[in-house]
Write a protein that holds these residues in place. Sequence first.
Motif, PDB file in Angstrom:
ATOM      1  N   TRP A 186       1.120  -1.573  -0.253  1.00  0.00           N
ATOM      2  CA  TRP A 186       0.015   0.166   0.283  1.00  0.00           C
ATOM      3  C   TRP A 186       0.929   1.389   0.064  1.00  0.00           C
ATOM      4  O   TRP A 186       1.832   1.249  -0.028  1.00  0.00           O
ATOM      5  N   TYR A 187       0.668   2.332  -0.672  1.00  0.00           N
ATOM      6  CA  TYR A 187       1.328   3.515  -0.072  1.00  0.00           C
ATOM      7  C   TYR A 187      -0.255   5.069  -0.268  1.00  0.00           C
ATOM      8  O   TYR A 187      -0.870   4.629  -0.261  1.00  0.00           O
ATOM      9  N   PHE A 188       0.601   5.930   0.223  1.00  0.00           N
ATOM     10  CA  PHE A 188       0.042   7.043   0.110  1.00  0.00           C
ATOM     11  C   PHE A 188      -0.313   7.648  -1.498  1.00  0.00           C
ATOM     12  O   PHE A 188       1.291   7.944  -1.620  1.00  0.00           O
ATOM     13  N   GLY A 189      -1.549   7.920  -1.805  1.00  0.00           N
ATOM     14  CA  GLY A 189      -1.276   7.905  -2.783  1.00  0.00           C
ATOM     15  C   GLY A 189      -2.637   8.765  -3.435  1.00  0.00           C
ATOM     16  O   GLY A 189      -3.690   9.269  -2.367  1.00  0.00           O
ATOM     17  N   PRO A 190      -3.025   9.005  -4.796  1.00  0.00           N
ATOM     18  CA  PRO A 190      -4.163  10.212  -4.904  1.00  0.00           C
ATOM     19  C   PRO A 190      -5.215   9.022  -4.409  1.00  0.00           C
ATOM     20  O   PRO A 190      -5.486   8.204  -4.637  1.00  0.00           O
ATOM     21  N   ALA A 191      -6.243   9.758  -4.195  1.00  0.00           N
ATOM     22  CA  ALA A 191      -8.003   8.932  -4.401  1.00  0.00           C
ATOM     23  C   ALA A 191      -8.558   8.463  -5.157  1.00  0.00           C
ATOM     24  O   ALA A 191      -8.978   7.355  -5.030  1.00  0.00           O
ATOM     25  N   SER A 192      -8.118   9.184  -6.360  1.00  0.00           N
ATOM     26  CA  SER A 192      -8.731   8.383  -8.094  1.00  0.00           C
ATOM     27  C   SER A 192      -7.243   6.830  -7.995  1.00  0.00           C
ATOM     28  O   SER A 192      -7.839   6.086  -8.900  1.00  0.00           O
ATOM     29  N   GLY A 193      -7.029   6.799  -7.482  1.00  0.00           N
ATOM     30  CA  GLY A 193      -6.056   5.318  -6.692  1.00  0.00           C
ATOM     31  C   GLY A 193      -6.399   3.959  -7.299  1.00  0.00           C
ATOM     32  O   GLY A 193      -7.781   4.242  -6.606  1.00  0.00           O
ATOM     33  N   PRO A 194      -6.428   3.336  -6.851  1.00  0.00           N
ATOM     34  CA  PRO A 194      -6.538   1.617  -6.595  1.00  0.00           C
ATOM     35  C   PRO A 194      -6.700   1.064  -4.766  1.00  0.00           C
ATOM     36  O   PRO A 194      -6.826   2.924  -4.499  1.00  0.00           O
ATOM     37  N   ASP A 195      -8.101   0.915  -4.822  1.00  0.00           N
ATOM     38  CA  ASP A 195      -8.214   0.731  -2.555  1.00  0.00           C
ATOM     39  C   ASP A 195      -6.769   0.537  -1.829  1.00  0.00           C
ATOM     40  O   ASP A 195      -7.133   0.806  -0.605  1.00  0.00           O
ATOM     41  N   TYR A 196      -5.843   0.391  -2.981  1.00  0.00           N
ATOM     42  CA  TYR A 196      -4.476   0.654  -1.691  1.00  0.00           C
ATOM     43  C   TYR A 196      -3.794   1.639  -1.803  1.00  0.00           C
ATOM     44  O   TYR A 196      -2.738   1.755  -1.374  1.00  0.00           O
ATOM     45  N   SER A 199      -5.460   8.146   0.470  1.00  0.00           N
ATOM     46  CA  SER A 199      -5.435   9.928   0.103  1.00  0.00           C
ATOM     47  C   SER A 199      -5.213  11.116   1.522  1.00  0.00           C
ATOM     48  O   SER A 199      -4.874  11.985   1.474  1.00  0.00           O
ATOM     49  N   GLY A 200      -5.524   9.933   2.467  1.00  0.00           N
ATOM     50  CA  GLY A 200      -6.621  10.791   3.908  1.00  0.00           C
ATOM     51  C   GLY A 200      -7.442  11.596   4.161  1.00  0.00           C
ATOM     52  O   GLY A 200      -7.791  12.247   4.404  1.00  0.00           O
ATOM     53  N   LEU A 201      -8.156  11.546   2.208  1.00  0.00           N
ATOM     54  CA  LEU A 201      -9.169  12.096   2.122  1.00  0.00           C
ATOM     55  C   LEU A 201     -10.802  11.118   2.957  1.00  0.00           C
ATOM     56  O   LEU A 201     -11.300  12.299   3.479  1.00  0.00           O
ATOM     57  N   HIS A 202     -10.738  10.513   3.689  1.00  0.00           N
ATOM     58  CA  HIS A 202     -11.552   9.676   4.000  1.00  0.00           C
ATOM     59  C   HIS A 202     -11.478   9.011   5.614  1.00  0.00           C
ATOM     60  O   HIS A 202     -11.897   8.553   5.947  1.00  0.00           O
ATOM     61  N   GLU A 203      -9.844   9.378   5.646  1.00  0.00           N
ATOM     62  CA  GLU A 203      -9.287   9.051   6.864  1.00  0.00           C
ATOM     63  C   GLU A 203      -9.726   8.066   7.863  1.00  0.00           C
ATOM     64  O   GLU A 203     -10.808   7.290   8.954  1.00  0.00           O
ATOM     65  N   ARG A 204      -9.496   6.575   6.860  1.00  0.00           N
ATOM     66  CA  ARG A 204      -8.880   5.140   7.398  1.00  0.00           C
ATOM     67  C   ARG A 204      -8.233   5.312   8.803  1.00  0.00           C
ATOM     68  O   ARG A 204      -6.889   5.754   8.206  1.00  0.00           O
ATOM     69  N   TYR A 205      -7.887   4.241   9.119  1.00  0.00           N
ATOM     70  CA  TYR A 205      -7.008   4.279  10.354  1.00  0.00           C
ATOM     71  C   TYR A 205      -6.343   3.120  10.289  1.00  0.00           C
ATOM     72  O   TYR A 205      -6.832   2.325   9.690  1.00  0.00           O
ATOM     73  N   PHE A 206      -5.017   3.531  10.198  1.00  0.00           N
ATOM     74  CA  PHE A 206      -4.005   2.485  10.449  1.00  0.00           C
ATOM     75  C   PHE A 206      -3.728   2.491  12.054  1.00  0.00           C
ATOM     76  O   PHE A 206      -2.787   3.814  11.830  1.00  0.00           O
ATOM     77  N   ARG A 207      -3.154   1.690  12.758  1.00  0.00           N
ATOM     78  CA  ARG A 207      -2.309   1.249  13.616  1.00  0.00           C
ATOM     79  C   ARG A 207      -2.320   2.713  14.639  1.00  0.00           C
ATOM     80  O   ARG A 207      -1.727   3.589  15.090  1.00  0.00           O
ATOM     81  N   GLY A 208      -3.829   3.171  14.520  1.00  0.00           N
ATOM     82  CA  GLY A 208      -4.025   4.130  16.114  1.00  0.00           C
ATOM     83  C   GLY A 208      -5.037   5.210  15.184  1.00  0.00           C
ATOM     84  O   GLY A 208      -4.975   5.791  15.938  1.00  0.00           O
ATOM     85  N   ARG A 209      -4.883   4.851  14.425  1.00  0.00           N
ATOM     86  CA  ARG A 209      -4.453   6.651  13.312  1.00  0.00           C
ATOM     87  C   ARG A 209      -4.654   6.571  11.837  1.00  0.00           C
ATOM     88  O   ARG A 209      -5.022   6.365  11.552  1.00  0.00           O
ATOM     89  N   THR A 210      -5.156   8.221  11.880  1.00  0.00           N
ATOM     90  CA  THR A 210      -5.944   7.656  10.793  1.00  0.00           C
ATOM     91  C   THR A 210      -4.996   7.933   9.546  1.00  0.00           C
ATOM     92  O   THR A 210      -2.802   8.199   9.535  1.00  0.00           O
ATOM     93  N   ASP A 211      -5.117   8.105   8.283  1.00  0.00           N
ATOM     94  CA  ASP A 211      -3.952   8.359   7.445  1.00  0.00           C
ATOM     95  C   ASP A 211      -3.710   9.755   6.831  1.00  0.00           C
ATOM     96  O   ASP A 211      -2.772   9.238   6.553  1.00  0.00           O
TER      97      ASP A 211
END
Length: 282
Positions: A186-196, A199-211
């Motif tokens: 996975w990587y930090f990238g555009p919201a238009s990219g694949p599921d992995y 982008s931080g746009l939807h604030e998904r949680y990973f290891r206790g913090r949002t992307d």
Amino acid sequence: MDIISRAEWGARPPESRSTVPWSKRTVFMGHYSAASATQTPRQIQDFHMRVRGWSDVGYNFLINSISGAIYEGRGWTTVGAHCAGHNTEAIGVCVIGKDQAGRQDVSDAARRAFKWLYDEANDRKGRRLTLLGHRDRGNTSCPGDEIYSWLKAGLPLVGSSTPQPQPPTQRPAPGTPIAFPLPAGWYFGPASGPDYSMSGLHERYFRGRTDRAWLREWATQLSRRGWSVGKGKRWLGGAGNDGIYGPEYRALAEAFQRDQRLHVDGLIGRNTWNAAYRNPVR
């Protein structure tokens, strides 16, 4: 080093896939495509799917024998199709190119890339994987005499016996290292990219913090390294370090990748993240 993702090289979607736990991974296996180094991962995938009838490209990773570029195949946790009867235990890595007698066909860059993948696999496993060539488990001449001899010698690299000291102008990376927070691949990238692509746009949680929080953390680490980051500054000057990936974050990532001599794609994956926390500051 960065791994060129499936999305970047235009991979077809797999027709099926099966994952395997790391507890079953015991072998790191070298392969050779026996084709020109100009052959693309997509061409190899097409051959495997259309001619071989496999569900995807057979290898877990592929490396260009000249440039040393690393391409994601089936990835770390998906069972490959590279060695019948041994795909669950083995991670298969193919060097794209020919094995011509009397010459070194695999560049030093490609050898470094292969060794980097091997070291990364060992880190993920928590111990040393057995290093084999395809011919050790199958009736084949793969991976060719050059690669096979190199594997058996323990992956020696040019200049590896006399490591060069770091220039005195370098200093250790500041701050406390933070492990890459996203799953493998996975990587930090555009919201238009694949599921992995996070982008931080939807604030998904990973290891206790949002992307979004993690992306801000990465940019903050660059500011600790001396980069001018933030609203009104050289980088992220418009919206500031808001944690939402867009053109400004991409430009910052590309500049940092060029500075660190990484693969330049503007995506913040494991290697670009780790470079911020581990690589010395020039």
